[in-house]
Scaffold this motif. Structure first.
Motif, short mmCIF file in Angstrom:
data_model
loop_
_atom_site.label_atom_id
_atom_site.label_comp_id
_atom_site.label_asym_id
_atom_site.label_seq_id
_atom_site.Cartn_x
_atom_site.Cartn_y
_atom_site.Cartn_z
N ALA A 178 -21.23 115.34 -89.43
CA ALA A 178 -20.67 116.46 -88.67
C ALA A 178 -20.18 117.54 -89.62
O ALA A 178 -19.52 117.24 -90.61
CB ALA A 178 -19.53 115.98 -87.78
N THR A 179 -20.49 118.78 -89.29
CA THR A 179 -20.05 119.89 -90.13
C THR A 179 -18.84 120.61 -89.55
O THR A 179 -18.29 121.51 -90.17
CB THR A 179 -21.19 120.90 -90.32
N GLY A 180 -18.44 120.23 -88.35
CA GLY A 180 -17.29 120.84 -87.69
C GLY A 180 -16.59 119.82 -86.82
O GLY A 180 -16.86 118.61 -86.89
N PRO A 181 -15.68 120.26 -85.96
CA PRO A 181 -14.95 119.34 -85.09
C PRO A 181 -15.87 118.62 -84.12
O PRO A 181 -16.85 119.19 -83.62
CB PRO A 181 -13.98 120.27 -84.34
N THR A 182 -15.57 117.36 -83.86
CA THR A 182 -16.30 116.58 -82.88
C THR A 182 -15.30 115.88 -81.96
O THR A 182 -14.16 115.61 -82.36
CB THR A 182 -17.21 115.52 -83.53
N LEU A 183 -15.73 115.56 -80.76
CA LEU A 183 -14.92 114.79 -79.83
C LEU A 183 -15.69 113.53 -79.50
O LEU A 183 -16.69 113.55 -78.78
CB LEU A 183 -14.63 115.58 -78.55
N GLY A 184 -15.24 112.42 -80.08
CA GLY A 184 -15.95 111.16 -79.94
C GLY A 184 -15.64 110.47 -78.63
O GLY A 184 -14.48 110.24 -78.29
N GLU A 185 -16.68 110.13 -77.91
CA GLU A 185 -16.52 109.39 -76.66
C GLU A 185 -15.94 108.00 -76.95
O GLU A 185 -14.99 107.56 -76.33
CB GLU A 185 -17.88 109.26 -75.99
N THR A 186 -16.54 107.33 -77.93
CA THR A 186 -16.06 106.02 -78.38
C THR A 186 -16.11 106.00 -79.89
O THR A 186 -17.18 106.18 -80.49
CB THR A 186 -16.93 104.89 -77.82
N LEU A 187 -14.98 105.79 -80.51
CA LEU A 187 -14.88 105.80 -81.97
C LEU A 187 -14.37 104.45 -82.45
O LEU A 187 -13.30 104.00 -82.04
CB LEU A 187 -13.95 106.91 -82.44
N MET A 188 -15.13 103.82 -83.33
CA MET A 188 -14.72 102.56 -83.94
C MET A 188 -14.07 102.88 -85.29
O MET A 188 -14.63 103.65 -86.08
CB MET A 188 -15.93 101.65 -84.15
N THR A 189 -12.92 102.29 -85.53
CA THR A 189 -12.24 102.48 -86.82
C THR A 189 -11.84 101.14 -87.39
O THR A 189 -11.46 100.22 -86.66
CB THR A 189 -10.98 103.35 -86.68
N GLY A 190 -11.94 101.03 -88.70
CA GLY A 190 -11.51 99.82 -89.39
C GLY A 190 -10.42 100.16 -90.39
O GLY A 190 -10.54 101.15 -91.12
#
Length: 540
Positions: free
Chosen positions: A354-366
């Motif tokens: 991504a080169t700019g802001p995104t709005l993630g529907e589902t984001l996995m984080t560790g």
């Protein structure tokens, strides 16, 4: 000080002229008339009055932001609770606290009010800014932030703090699972790995008197989480609603995690980050593995790679999973970045840049499995083995020296007499090479085959920390560069580590980038004697 006249909480709240439908939170004794009046008038969210400031922050994060937070608890830590409440207010919102009747808590709160008023009236308010503010204590920063963004006034038995600043509340890593339990609509925790404390392995010696190593490292619990509706901004910033997620910070175990792309407003808040454009919606699940220094080899091998311990778990949950990183400049990922991701199990076709802001529907984080100077989690051992095997086995055939010296281009931390150092190692049977001149697979193959790996301090040496087989590692660098990664990685891998610490050109009383990146000179008569002893002691 004379006792102030009694002012009912209802009068205070009515004087705030809260908007219709205002979101209000109240903490007070069960059954108190004041609490019931507020609940009746505003339909207020009721909080547990016995919660610590940290627990109170989670309660507010789960249900905020608020137009008003009314904290009438008899707690003694009024100043800290005030700061917590302010972190969860909308701009123009109010925090109302009952002023303690007597004792240190009352004195501390009223002293803070006087300090803020005096500073605001002085015209010398210097609110916090982006980046490092070396030499400025947290207490001073916090005071100036209050003076810049909050109006404080005492009304009878109550303190009213009206906040004009637009802030977001970072959620500590250790509190995020608790938040998700209280607000399941935000997401869920899918998998955890217990916290571990491990002992450093391998022998250690340094040319600098008194320079010792840490003997143990405490790694926190790792958690893989599935989060919804997350705003991701370039430079590793992840925001969900009015809270900043731990994935925004490189070191999640610090009491005050920091990012140079966020303006820290207090221990509990940052200024709302600004998006350069409307966010692009991201459909489907994405695994977040961004880094504020993305594209830097050292940070990729240590910090960014350590986020991927949960990739396989997440992929099993979401077969259509993609990886999300950002590129503020718009440049594509370098080939070595893609090779590193592939070695960790991430197909390059799954990578979203991504080169700019995104709005993630589902984001996995560790949870990061690595934090510079703080910890390495043993869970990374399997990931490191996978990466080394995948890369080294793909390396082209060729000679593999048993003694390897990794030199560097010296754009920072330059050694003035580098050629002299290189010749010294050549005389002891080392092959001198610059790692960046080789493909990533060949770099891993070279360090895996060597019995002794030496070089100038820096990211070129970091791959040795991924190895399972212990080796001897010799690091040459300045006495103002702390070599935290080299120490930590070698302690984890079990390497015998020898540090050759040379006199830097620039020394400062406190930490500075100038001293951190300072050039240095290798002195054959000082650290040279230590190095000669190390080299003479190597087995043939």
């Amino acid at each position: 000080m004379a006792t102030p006249p009694t002012v009912a909480i209802g009068q205070v709240l009515n004087g705030l002229r809260l908007p219709s439908g205002a979101q209000v939170a109240v903490a007070d004794r069960i059954g108190s008339d004041e609490r019931e009046d507020i609940v009746t008038a505003f339909g207020a969210v009721v909080l547990d009055i016995w919660r610590s400031p940290g627990e109170l922050a989670v309660d507010l994060a789960a249900r905020g932001p608020f137009d008003a937070v009314v904290d009438l608890t008899p707690a003694g830590n009024a100043v800290e609770r005030l700061r917590v409440a302010l972190a969860h207010l909308r701009p123009g919102g109010h925090a109302v606290l009952r002023v303690p009747v007597t004792g240190p808590a009352r004195a501390d709160l009223l002293a803070l009010v006087e300090q803020v008023r005096s500073l605001a009236a002085s015209g010398r308010v210097a609110p916090p800014t982006f980046g490092r503010e070396r030499g400025r204590a947290d207490e001073e920063r916090d005071l100036h932030a209050l003076a810049a963004g909050t109006a404080l006034r005492v009304k009878g038995r109550f303190l009213v703090a009206t906040q004009s600043a637009d802030v977001r509340a970072p959620v500590p890593e250790r509190r995020l699972d608790e938040l998700l339990t209280k607000a399941p609509e935000r997401g869920r925790t899918l998998h955890t790995v217990p916290a571990v404390t491990w002992e450093a392995r391998g022998r250690f010696a340094s040319s600098l008197p008194g320079d010792d190593r840490r003997h143990s490292y405490a790694a926190p619990q790792l958690a893989l989480r599935e989060l919804h509706a997350v705003l991701c901004l370039p430079h590793q910033i992840a925001v969900q609603g009015h809270v900043v997620l731990p994935a925004s910070f490189r070191n999640v175990v610090r009491p005050r995690p920091r990012s140079r792309w966020l303006v820290e407003w207090s221990r509990h808040s940052v200024l709302a980050p600004e998006a350069a454009s409307d966010p692009t919606p991201l459909a489907g699940p994405h695994y977040y593995a961004d880094n504020v220094n993305r594209g830097h080899f050292g940070h990729a091998v240590t910090e960014q790679l350590s986020m991927l311990w949960g990739w396989d778990h997440a992929l099993a949950e979401h077969p259509d999973l993609r990886l999300l990183v950002t590129s503020p400049s718009g440049a594509p990922l370098a080939e070595w970045e893609l090779e590193l991701l592939e070695a960790a199990g991430v197909d390059r076709a799954r990578v979203t840049v991504a080169t700019g802001p995104t709005l993630g529907e589902t984001l996995m984080t560790g949870t990061p499995g690595y934090a510079i100077g703080s910890y390495v989690h043993p869970e990374l051992r399997r990931l490191y083995d996978r990466v080394v095997t995948s890369l080294a086995d793909r390396a082209p055939a060729g000679p593999r020296p048993r003694r390897l010296f990794l030199t560097r281009a010296h754009d920072t931390r330059a050694c003035h007499n580098a050629e002299e150092v290189e010749e010294l190692f050549r005389a002891h049977g080392f092959e001198v090479t610059r790692p960046e001149q080789h493909s990533l697979p060949k770099q891993l193959a070279l360090v895996r085959a060597a019995d002794v790996v030496a070089g100038f301090a820096g990211s070129g040496l970091f791959p040795v920390g991924l190895l399972r087989e212990p080796a001897t590692v010799i690091v040459v660098g300045s006495d103002t560069y702390p070599m935290l990664n080299e120490r930590q990685l070698c302690a984890f891998a079990g390497h015998d580590l020898r540090l050759v610490r040379c006199r830097a050109d620039i020394h400062t009383e406190h930490y500075s980038l100038e001293s951190f990146h300072s050039p240095f000179t290798f002195d054959p008569q000082r650290e040279g004697r230590f190095l000669a002893h190390v080299l003479d002691g190597l087995t043939a």
